[in-house]
Design an enzyme around this catalytic site. Structure first.
Site, PDB file in Angstrom:
ATOM      1  N   GLY A 111       0.828  -1.202   0.000  1.00  0.00           N
ATOM      2  CA  GLY A 111       0.000   0.000   0.000  1.00  0.00           C
ATOM      3  C   GLY A 111       0.859   1.247   0.000  1.00  0.00           C
ATOM      4  O   GLY A 111       0.719   2.111  -0.832  1.00  0.00           O
ATOM      5  N   PHE A 112       1.768   1.329   0.972  1.00  0.00           N
ATOM      6  CA  PHE A 112       2.707   2.456   1.073  1.00  0.00           C
ATOM      7  C   PHE A 112       1.982   3.792   1.120  1.00  0.00           C
ATOM      8  O   PHE A 112       2.492   4.799   0.629  1.00  0.00           O
ATOM      9  CB  PHE A 112       3.708   2.434  -0.086  1.00  0.00           C
ATOM     10  CG  PHE A 112       4.344   1.092  -0.311  1.00  0.00           C
ATOM     11  CD1 PHE A 112       5.181   0.547   0.645  1.00  0.00           C
ATOM     12  CD2 PHE A 112       4.088   0.376  -1.461  1.00  0.00           C
ATOM     13  CE1 PHE A 112       5.751  -0.709   0.460  1.00  0.00           C
ATOM     14  CE2 PHE A 112       4.652  -0.881  -1.657  1.00  0.00           C
ATOM     15  CZ  PHE A 112       5.489  -1.421  -0.699  1.00  0.00           C
TER      16      PHE A 112
ATOM     17  N   ILE B 232      10.902  -5.603  19.488  1.00  0.00           N
ATOM     18  CA  ILE B 232      10.757  -6.186  18.152  1.00  0.00           C
ATOM     19  C   ILE B 232       9.841  -7.406  18.262  1.00  0.00           C
ATOM     20  O   ILE B 232      10.099  -8.318  19.046  1.00  0.00           O
ATOM     21  CB  ILE B 232      12.138  -6.591  17.581  1.00  0.00           C
ATOM     22  CG1 ILE B 232      13.050  -5.359  17.481  1.00  0.00           C
ATOM     23  CG2 ILE B 232      11.982  -7.276  16.227  1.00  0.00           C
ATOM     24  CD1 ILE B 232      12.524  -4.222  16.628  1.00  0.00           C
TER      25      ILE B 232
ATOM     26  N   ASN C 172       8.806  -9.512  15.757  1.00  0.00           N
ATOM     27  CA  ASN C 172       9.240 -10.670  14.958  1.00  0.00           C
ATOM     28  C   ASN C 172      10.503 -10.229  14.232  1.00  0.00           C
ATOM     29  O   ASN C 172      10.468  -9.323  13.399  1.00  0.00           O
ATOM     30  CB  ASN C 172       8.130 -11.057  13.974  1.00  0.00           C
ATOM     31  CG  ASN C 172       8.537 -12.216  13.069  1.00  0.00           C
ATOM     32  OD1 ASN C 172       9.676 -12.307  12.616  1.00  0.00           O
ATOM     33  ND2 ASN C 172       7.596 -13.093  12.792  1.00  0.00           N
TER      34      ASN C 172
ATOM     35  N   LYS D 113      12.255 -11.473  12.015  1.00  0.00           N
ATOM     36  CA  LYS D 113      12.326 -11.674  10.560  1.00  0.00           C
ATOM     37  C   LYS D 113      11.504 -10.608   9.814  1.00  0.00           C
ATOM     38  O   LYS D 113      12.012  -9.951   8.912  1.00  0.00           O
ATOM     39  CB  LYS D 113      11.820 -13.073  10.201  1.00  0.00           C
ATOM     40  CG  LYS D 113      11.918 -13.369   8.717  1.00  0.00           C
ATOM     41  CD  LYS D 113      11.350 -14.748   8.375  1.00  0.00           C
ATOM     42  CE  LYS D 113      12.353 -15.846   8.727  1.00  0.00           C
ATOM     43  NZ  LYS D 113      11.854 -17.175   8.307  1.00  0.00           N
ATOM     44  N   THR D 114      10.242 -10.426  10.224  1.00  0.00           N
ATOM     45  CA  THR D 114       9.429  -9.437   9.510  1.00  0.00           C
ATOM     46  C   THR D 114       9.943  -8.019   9.776  1.00  0.00           C
ATOM     47  O   THR D 114       9.878  -7.163   8.903  1.00  0.00           O
ATOM     48  CB  THR D 114       7.932  -9.550   9.880  1.00  0.00           C
ATOM     49  OG1 THR D 114       7.793  -9.420  11.295  1.00  0.00           O
ATOM     50  CG2 THR D 114       7.353 -10.876   9.432  1.00  0.00           C
TER      51      THR D 114
ATOM     52  N   LYS E  62       7.476   0.296  19.019  1.00  0.00           N
ATOM     53  CA  LYS E  62       7.380   1.591  18.339  1.00  0.00           C
ATOM     54  C   LYS E  62       7.294   1.326  16.839  1.00  0.00           C
ATOM     55  O   LYS E  62       7.614   0.229  16.367  1.00  0.00           O
ATOM     56  CB  LYS E  62       8.595   2.459  18.654  1.00  0.00           C
ATOM     57  CG  LYS E  62       8.682   2.830  20.135  1.00  0.00           C
ATOM     58  CD  LYS E  62       9.591   4.017  20.376  1.00  0.00           C
ATOM     59  CE  LYS E  62      11.040   3.636  20.370  1.00  0.00           C
ATOM     60  NZ  LYS E  62      11.903   4.761  20.824  1.00  0.00           N
TER      61      LYS E  62
ATOM     62  N   GLU F  97       8.353   2.479   8.537  1.00  0.00           N
ATOM     63  CA  GLU F  97       8.845   3.607   7.753  1.00  0.00           C
ATOM     64  C   GLU F  97      10.219   4.079   8.196  1.00  0.00           C
ATOM     65  O   GLU F  97      10.897   4.800   7.480  1.00  0.00           O
ATOM     66  CB  GLU F  97       7.843   4.771   7.869  1.00  0.00           C
ATOM     67  CG  GLU F  97       6.506   4.443   7.223  1.00  0.00           C
ATOM     68  CD  GLU F  97       5.382   5.361   7.683  1.00  0.00           C
ATOM     69  OE1 GLU F  97       5.213   5.513   8.912  1.00  0.00           O
ATOM     70  OE2 GLU F  97       4.689   5.912   6.824  1.00  0.00           O
TER      71      GLU F  97
END
Ligand SMILES: Cc1cc2nc3c(=O)[nH]c(=O)nc-3n(C[C@H](O)[C@H](O)[C@H](O)COP(=O)(O)OP(=O)(O)OC[C@H]3O[C@@H](n4cnc5c(N)ncnc54)[C@H](O)[C@@H]3O)c2cc1C
Ligand code: SF4
Lengths: 726, 330
Positions: free
Chosen positions: A239-240, A617, A619, A621-622, A689, A693
């Site tokens: 989407g961005f 964090i 995950n 990996k993601t 957090k 982006e």
């Protein structure tokens, strides 16, 4: 601090739970639902401003397979563009309402046929003539006014400190004018929708980042109750920001379906999206910075001029990058804009900081050089103790830690400092760095969870997964909180019948939806604890592997569940006072190496080391993938991407992915991505957090600073393409 | 996309019969033609697929050259062992183009005849003399980063986008065709494409319905082969400027130079002036520079592509320098 999270599931680099569906093609994206829909194809306006003089549809209507041609003369009634709400995502997106053209590429007709090929061919047979007027296009400093507000909740002006005085007291100054180009997010999945009506009830399957405001938009556009609208976007191919709101695909599919009383599908072509999809505006920026000889930053003044689409109030604020960055005596900014006959200028990944992270960080680099200081030292020296823009305290601040760690990993201290001082064959090698700062936002959200008698948990909310991994991290949060295995959890998202959230955008998605889910889990833990006969604080009970344990008392969840009707709970979140009282940011630092060919001036980014602090964090990996994607965008934005407007028409010329150059694999080097995992209790209950982006902010700044270090040339007109270095 | 008839003949004769039908076009990999048909820039009524014609694949020619059937894909051609050994500039040029997926589909014939990437040519709402003779040229006063600097006309400043064809021009390849009436002929790769003049709608010297059957490469030239492609990103981008070079140096003098440029003109641009300037000269920076200046002396560009004049010079010099370094090291 959250003591329940032990890291059994949260933080683990779990594979995406929806991964197998996606790689096997079983995940149904918007255009893929098995619905017998007629196909709509958009006819675009070929002027930027004026009115339709005539529209001839007979040839199209007579073409094989054509069912209907919608124009403003016969389209179902829609409220005019902009009606119904102040919020740009909720306001009416009515199209084909009248003959007025506000921008090039605006739909003037929708041809609906049995097949895509038939609709597309017939669309070429629609003949439109216009009464054309001279369009307003591009930035015009003289004709600009203060924006209503700047994206990210910033005021259009900031006047902290006495700029004139601080400027006068500066020994060394820079006064720089930058331009950043029109860009387009170009998500892999184009905007697409299938709409169907059942009497007054509208169901839309589309590709949308925020469900609830999308429902409001449809209600305002078609004049129907929100209760009569259902929107589903289970899988979204990126989407961005371009899918925060409803767009022409959805509105036209709904209008077509209403007209035909049959489902209609509209997929915007890539070329159509380049004209009519949301863009990033071209922005002119003037940055003035002053420092004293010892490297104390005194004065910051950041002015911008951009454009906004007619009737669509959105202004990007690159000054966001200066707001929380460095200590100074005076920080002023002014964001001006004007209404222009351009397509929607809208949020594009990291609005504000994506641009300021290049220009402001480049300006800081230039000032540091004037002062005669290493750009890293200069930044460290001007580390603030309170937020420079507002004077508020920071919730957390570990920018310095990010910079120091990154400098170590990169070997910053050992680099040759003089511009144009390192050569390898016919290549000039350069090094650059920049900080990354991105506002950490929270929104409102709610969630419902149901634990069945069989022990399976279902999570329901209208949150979306735009490809970032939301299904996976929500699974991990529930697993951690309730001691369940991820296989026993189903996350059901992106359905407007589910509890509302703010969806995906502004990097607030994981924190907002994750916290709503967390709170629901806490409520459920309490119910389960009571049912299990515990009368201590449920936080003291360890939920693990399907068992509740405290001291030497252990109760299997299965025993509590087996004779029950299951248990349910709800949870919600809204930004607390800590988001008012403190300035909340995610932080990072980028270090990169580039090689610039001495002959062709082709730029190759050769190495990236980036350190990020984005709270807990969820995950690894993601999170890593999100940051890598941010770096790809940073590189693309700094040296590749530019959409050229043809100022004779207001249309864009390089309207495909062959000529609009997003960064490709070979443009991206090995990137070392390091997380400082500092959970932030002031941010939300799970201490996360925003991360989606962050990596983009400043990445381009490090690249352009490295290009300067390599070549001795500063380029102020982005992107830095090779012609600007010849 | 308008309705079309799709014909898949299994002999060249049958293909030529079919192509004589009203408004038919050959289709190879379709990677260019189909895109243009979707945009209705190309509007054939019928497509004649060349895949089932036996156009011969690879074979050695009598003169120790190489014959390549027009159906051979760009991937197969680039990886052919003789091409890699004896005509390396061709292999490098092909591999610098497009993507693996596209090269797997694209054919040798189709690559030669791909059309310009000019933005306005691909947009039927804009004036374009190539697409619609007499309508004007939108590129003349608009964004024109990918446009031509050599051999342009007041009617068209488009470039031919192929990399392969540039290497073919440098190698003096020959194209073997059959006209729609069945007659065979041979056209030099340097003569296939034409300059726009006042008929930019005509890309090549081929007649309507003329089938490319094969390409032959002459006996190997030896020397150092090099394809230098300068582009706006590191892969998956057309050339802003490219140079195909075969260079042979003997006793400190340039014995052979074959130099062709891509991205600069309506055709692959064989740099004859530069070649002449270098003949018999020492491989020095000054000579390379003089050759580049000579070749670009007539270059013209008013628009946003004006930088390509300087870029072309630099690319020529850089490519010659690199080729000479390798040649001297060999
Ligand atoms: C996104 C993208 C990026 C690309 N990047 C590059 C690049 O960097 N460099 C580069 O060189 N190319 C690039 N290409 C172009 C690609 O090389 C061409 O599309 C391809 O070579 C065309 O071959 P084809 O067989 O698919 O031709 P088709 O599309 O099938 O046909 C092209 C033309 O040739 C005609 N034709 C085909 N075969 C014959 C024949 N045997 N006899 C007579 N006429 C015939 C057709 O009628 C048509 O007019 C790119 C293409 C795309 C889509
Ligand atoms: S340059 Fe040639 S192809 Fe491009 S618009 Fe002009 S005439 Fe058409």
């Amino acid at each position: 601090m959250n003591d329940i999270i032990k890291g059994k599931w949260i933080g683990k680099p779990l594979d995406r739970v929806d991964g197998p569906l996606k790689v096997s093609g079983a995940a149904t994206y918007a255009a893929e639902h098995d619905i017998d829909a007629a196909i709509g194809f958009i006819v675009e306006a070929t002027i930027a401003k004026g009115t339709i003089a005539s529209i001839e549809t007979a040839n199209a209507e007579a073409a094989k397979g054509v069912i209907a041609v919608l124009t403003y003369e016969n389209a179902p009634k829609m409220a005019p563009w902009g009606d119904g709400a102040d919020d740009r995502f909720e306001q009416s997106h009515g199209v084909l309402v009248d003959g007025t053209i506000r921008h090039y590429g605006q739909p003037v007709a929708l041809v609906i046929a049995e097949t895509l090929e038939q609709a597309r061919h017939a669309a070429s047979l629609v003949a439109v003539t216009y009464d054309e007027q001279a369009p307003a296009l591009g930035v015009d400093r003289a004709d600009s006014e203060l924006a209503e507000g700047l994206d990210g909740g910033f005021e259009p002006t900031n006047r902290r400190g006495d700029f004139d005085r601080a400027w006068a007291e500066s020994d060394l100054t820079v006064d720089l004018n930058y331009t950043t180009p029109h860009m387009i997010p170009a998500a892999m999945e184009p905007h697409s929708a299938i709409a169907e009506w059942d009497g007054e009830r509208l169901t839309v399957r589309n590709s949308l980042q925020v469900i609830a405001s999308g429902v409001a938009c449809l209600a305002n556009t078609f004049g129907i109750d929100e209760e009569n609208i259902r929107v589903l976007s289970p899988y979204i191919g990126g989407g961005f920001g371009s899918k925060l709101g409803q767009h022409y695909d959805t509105i036209l599919a709904a209008a077509g379906a209403k007209k035909l009383n049959r489902p209609v599908k509209v997929v915007q072509t890539r070329r159509n999206l380049f004209h009519a999809g949301p863009h990033r505006a071209r922005i002119e920026q003037r940055i003035r910075l002053g420092a004293t000889r010892d490297g104390t930053l005194k004065a910051v003044n950041f002015e911008t001029w951009s454009t906004q689409a007619i009737g669509y109030f959105y202004t990007e604020g690159p000054m966001a990058s200066a707001a929380s960055a460095y200590r100074c005596d005076a920080l002023h900014w002014t964001g001006k804009t004007r209404q222009a006959n351009e397509t929607l200028n809208d949020s594009m990944r990291a609005p504000g900081e994506a641009l300021g992270g290049v220009t402001f960080e480049a300006a800081i680099d230039e000032l540091a050089e004037k002062v005669g200081m290493d750009p890293l030292e200069f930044r460290l020296k001007n580390e603030p103790t309170e937020d420079p823009a507002s004077g508020k305290p920071f919730a957390t601040r570990d920018l310095v830690e990010c910079m120091k760690r990154g400098a170590d990993e990169f070997g910053w201290a050992d680099r040759p400092k003089e511009p144009r001082s390192r050569r390898e064959g016919r290549k000039l090698i350069g090094y650059g760095m920049a900080s990354a700062i991105r506002g950490n936002m929270m929104q409102e959200g709610s969630c419902r969870i149901d634990l069945s008698a069989g022990g399976h948990l279902t999570v329901k909310m209208d949150m979306t997964d735009i490809g970032t991994g939301t299904y996976t991290i929500l699974t991990q949060i529930a697993a951690e909180a309730l001691g369940l295995h991820p296989d026993d959890i189903t996350v059901d998202l992106a359905d407007s019948d589910n509890p509302a959230t703010a969806g995906s955008g502004g990097s607030f998605g994981a924190g907002t939806s994750g916290s709503a889910l967390w709170n629901a889990c806490i409520a459920l833990r309490e119910k389960l604890a009571r049912a299990g006969g515990f009368n201590i604080d449920p936080d003291e009970i360890d939920f693990d592997e399907g068992t509740m344990q405290a001291g030497d008392r252990a109760v299997a969840l299965a025993d509590v569940l087996k004779d029950s009707d299951g248990f349910s709970a709800e949870g919600s979140i809204k930004p607390g006072e800590e988001h008012e009282d403190y300035v909340q940011n995610s932080y990072g630092a980028h270090f990169c190496e580039v090689a610039v060919d001495m002959d062709s001036c082709e730029i190759e980014v050769r190495r990236f080391v980036s350190v990020f602090s984005a709270g807990r964090i969820l995950n690894r990996k993601t999170a890593h993938s999100q940051c890598l994607g941010g770096l790809v965008w940073g590189i693309g934005g700094a040296i590749r991407e530019e959409l050229w407007m043809d100022e004779r028409t207001g249309g864009y010329v390089n309207r495909d992915l062959a000529e609009y150059h997003v960064a490709v694999n070979r443009d991206v080097p090995k990137c070392d991505i390091i997380f400082l995992e500092n959970p932030d209790p002031k941010s939300n209950p799970i201490g996360t957090k925003g991360i989606g982006e962050l990596a983009l902010c400043g990445a381009g700044g490090a690249v352009v600073n490295a290009i300067y270090n390599a070549t001795g040339k500063r380029v102020y007109d982005l992107p830095v393409t090779l012609d600007k270095l010849l | 996309m308008k309705p079309i008839e799709y014909i898949r003949p299994d002999s060249a004769d049958a293909a030529l019969d079919a192509i004589r039908a009203e408004n038919a076009k050959f289709i190879g990999g379709g990677t260019n033609l189909l895109d243009l048909m979707k945009l209705e820039v190309e509007t054939p009524d019928a497509l004649v697929d060349v895949h089932r014609l036996d156009m011969g694949g690879f074979s050695d020619t009598d003169g120790n050259g190489l014959r390549i059937g027009a159906e051979v894909t760009n991937t197969t051609l680039a990886n052919n062992s003789r091409v890699r050994k004896d005509y390396r500039v061709l292999s490098e040029a092909l591999l610098s183009g497009a993507t693996v997926q596209l090269r797997n589909r694209a054919t040798t014939g189709g690559n030669f005849l791909q059309r310009t990437r000019c933005y306005y040519f691909m947009d039927t709402t804009r004036p374009c003399n190539k697409r619609e003779p007499g309508s004007g040229c939108a590129a003349l006063n608009g964004p024109s980063r990918i446009h031509a600097i050599l051999g342009t006309s007041a009617h068209c400043i488009a470039t031919h986008p192929s990399d392969m064809a540039v290497a073919m021009a440098a190698l003096d390849a020959k194209i073997h065709t059959r006209k729609a009436d069945g007659a065979s002929r041979t056209v030099a790769a340097t003569e296939l494409h034409r300059l726009p003049g006042d008929t930019p709608q005509i890309d090549t010297v081929l007649e309507d319905g003329e089938l490319i059957e094969a390409v032959t490469l002459p006996a190997p030239l030896g020397g150092t082969h090099l394809y230098r492609k300068v582009r706006d990103r590191s892969s998956y981008a057309f050339a802003l400027v490219s140079a195909a070079i075969v260079l042979r140096i003997a006793d400190g003098k340039i014995e052979t130079t074959r130099l062709a440029l891509g991205g600069v003109a309506h055709k692959p641009w064989r740099a004859e002036k530069a070649e002449a300037r270098l003949a018999g000269q020492a491989p020095t920076e000054e000579n390379f520079q003089a050759a580049a200046e000579a070749e670009l002396a007539d270059a013209r560009a008013e628009g946003s592509h004006a930088f390509k004049i300087e870029l072309a010079k630099r690319t020529i010099v850089a490519a010659l320098r690199e080729a000479a370094d390798r040649e001297n090291a060999a």
